[in-house]
Design a protein around this motif. Sequence first.
Motif, PDB file in Angstrom:
ATOM      1  N   LEU A  34       0.805  -1.230   0.000  1.00  0.00           N
ATOM      2  CA  LEU A  34       0.000   0.000   0.000  1.00  0.00           C
ATOM      3  C   LEU A  34       0.839   1.283   0.000  1.00  0.00           C
ATOM      4  O   LEU A  34       0.347   2.340  -0.381  1.00  0.00           O
ATOM      5  N   THR A  35       2.092   1.190   0.471  1.00  0.00           N
ATOM      6  CA  THR A  35       2.871   2.430   0.592  1.00  0.00           C
ATOM      7  C   THR A  35       4.161   2.439  -0.228  1.00  0.00           C
ATOM      8  O   THR A  35       4.498   3.440  -0.843  1.00  0.00           O
ATOM      9  N   PRO A  39       2.392   2.534  -8.065  1.00  0.00           N
ATOM     10  CA  PRO A  39       1.162   2.195  -8.796  1.00  0.00           C
ATOM     11  C   PRO A  39       1.517   1.630 -10.174  1.00  0.00           C
ATOM     12  O   PRO A  39       2.591   1.902 -10.709  1.00  0.00           O
ATOM     13  N   GLY A  44      -2.885   2.288 -12.597  1.00  0.00           N
ATOM     14  CA  GLY A  44      -2.795   3.135 -11.403  1.00  0.00           C
ATOM     15  C   GLY A  44      -2.908   2.327 -10.119  1.00  0.00           C
ATOM     16  O   GLY A  44      -2.473   1.170 -10.049  1.00  0.00           O
ATOM     17  N   ASP A  45      -3.544   2.942  -9.101  1.00  0.00           N
ATOM     18  CA  ASP A  45      -3.607   2.307  -7.772  1.00  0.00           C
ATOM     19  C   ASP A  45      -4.537   1.099  -7.734  1.00  0.00           C
ATOM     20  O   ASP A  45      -4.410   0.252  -6.851  1.00  0.00           O
ATOM     21  N   ARG A  48      -3.302  -2.386  -7.161  1.00  0.00           N
ATOM     22  CA  ARG A  48      -2.893  -2.907  -5.835  1.00  0.00           C
ATOM     23  C   ARG A  48      -3.807  -4.046  -5.384  1.00  0.00           C
ATOM     24  O   ARG A  48      -3.476  -4.771  -4.446  1.00  0.00           O
TER      25      ARG A  48
ATOM     26  N   GLY B   3      -9.192   4.195  -8.121  1.00  0.00           N
ATOM     27  CA  GLY B   3      -8.297   3.113  -7.720  1.00  0.00           C
ATOM     28  C   GLY B   3      -8.330   2.820  -6.236  1.00  0.00           C
ATOM     29  O   GLY B   3      -8.464   1.671  -5.818  1.00  0.00           O
ATOM     30  N   TRP B   4      -8.245   3.872  -5.424  1.00  0.00           N
ATOM     31  CA  TRP B   4      -8.174   3.632  -3.970  1.00  0.00           C
ATOM     32  C   TRP B   4      -9.503   3.139  -3.412  1.00  0.00           C
ATOM     33  O   TRP B   4      -9.517   2.373  -2.447  1.00  0.00           O
ATOM     34  N   VAL B   7      -9.392  -0.483  -4.029  1.00  0.00           N
ATOM     35  CA  VAL B   7      -8.450  -1.148  -3.112  1.00  0.00           C
ATOM     36  C   VAL B   7      -9.079  -1.319  -1.730  1.00  0.00           C
ATOM     37  O   VAL B   7      -9.026  -2.409  -1.139  1.00  0.00           O
TER      38      VAL B   7
END
Lengths: 238, 36
Positions: A34-35, A39, A44-45, A48, B3-4, B7
């Motif tokens: 996560l950190t 990405p 992108g994110d 994850r 995205g987040w 997640v």
Amino acid sequence: MRVEAAARGRLTAVRRNSGWCAVGAAAAGSLVGLTVAPPESMQGDAARLLYVHVPSAWTAYLAFAVVLVASVGHLRTGKLKWHRYAGVAAEIGVAMTALTIALGSVWGRAVWGVWWAWDPRLVATALLLVVYVAYLAVRHLDDDPRRNAHRAAWVGIAGFVMVPVVHFSVVWWRSLHQPATMLSPRLDPPIDPVMAVALVLCTVAFTAAAVWLFLSRVSVLRHADVRGPERVPVGDRA
Amino acid sequence: MTGWVAVVTGLVLTAVTFAALYFRLVRQPGKRIDPR
């Protein structure tokens, strides 16, 4: 008796160690995934989700492999303990397969724009789920536990055919789903090293958690047997 | 879906699944059986 007690002691140690291993690897994997990990360049994110989607699929494969081995064990020895091991593994596998589909659906919505696509990998995974839900149902078809165990063992063996079908579906058919990264035949997986570390940590966490759940359940069932059949949890009498 | 958000949704789904497995397999409400 002494040998049996020693074996139980070893299993208790494995169970405790796997529990702590799961906690440690989950903490480290979350931190890196996560950190620290970057990405993904295109997604992108949202990418994850890889760190939970792939480990849940791997854990499902592993659980169904245990079902296969335990089913063979039951057919060879006729002992109901193998039937129980297969049942516990199947429950874990079904939950992990359902989680894999749910996580894939969220990921698909984020990057493909749809919750579901009639894609070979997605359909094969849904069929895998149906097969092992059917396996769990077959375990309780009859009033005779030995007949149930025998039938279920054959379904547990035949059902494993779906695992390679799911895994290689992205190779055998044209698929929207990306091919395997870590379990690909390539010697240099096409993944950033930090992302690979996060993925390995999360895979270790999922595997260790599944081992802990499996051994804890086996221990619970053994205690239930010692204390009397009236305490055997409903649905697990074999 | 950003995205987040995806997640966080994934992490919640994962936590719920493992919690469900824990209560189904190890510590069933109303049962006194303990693996220890």
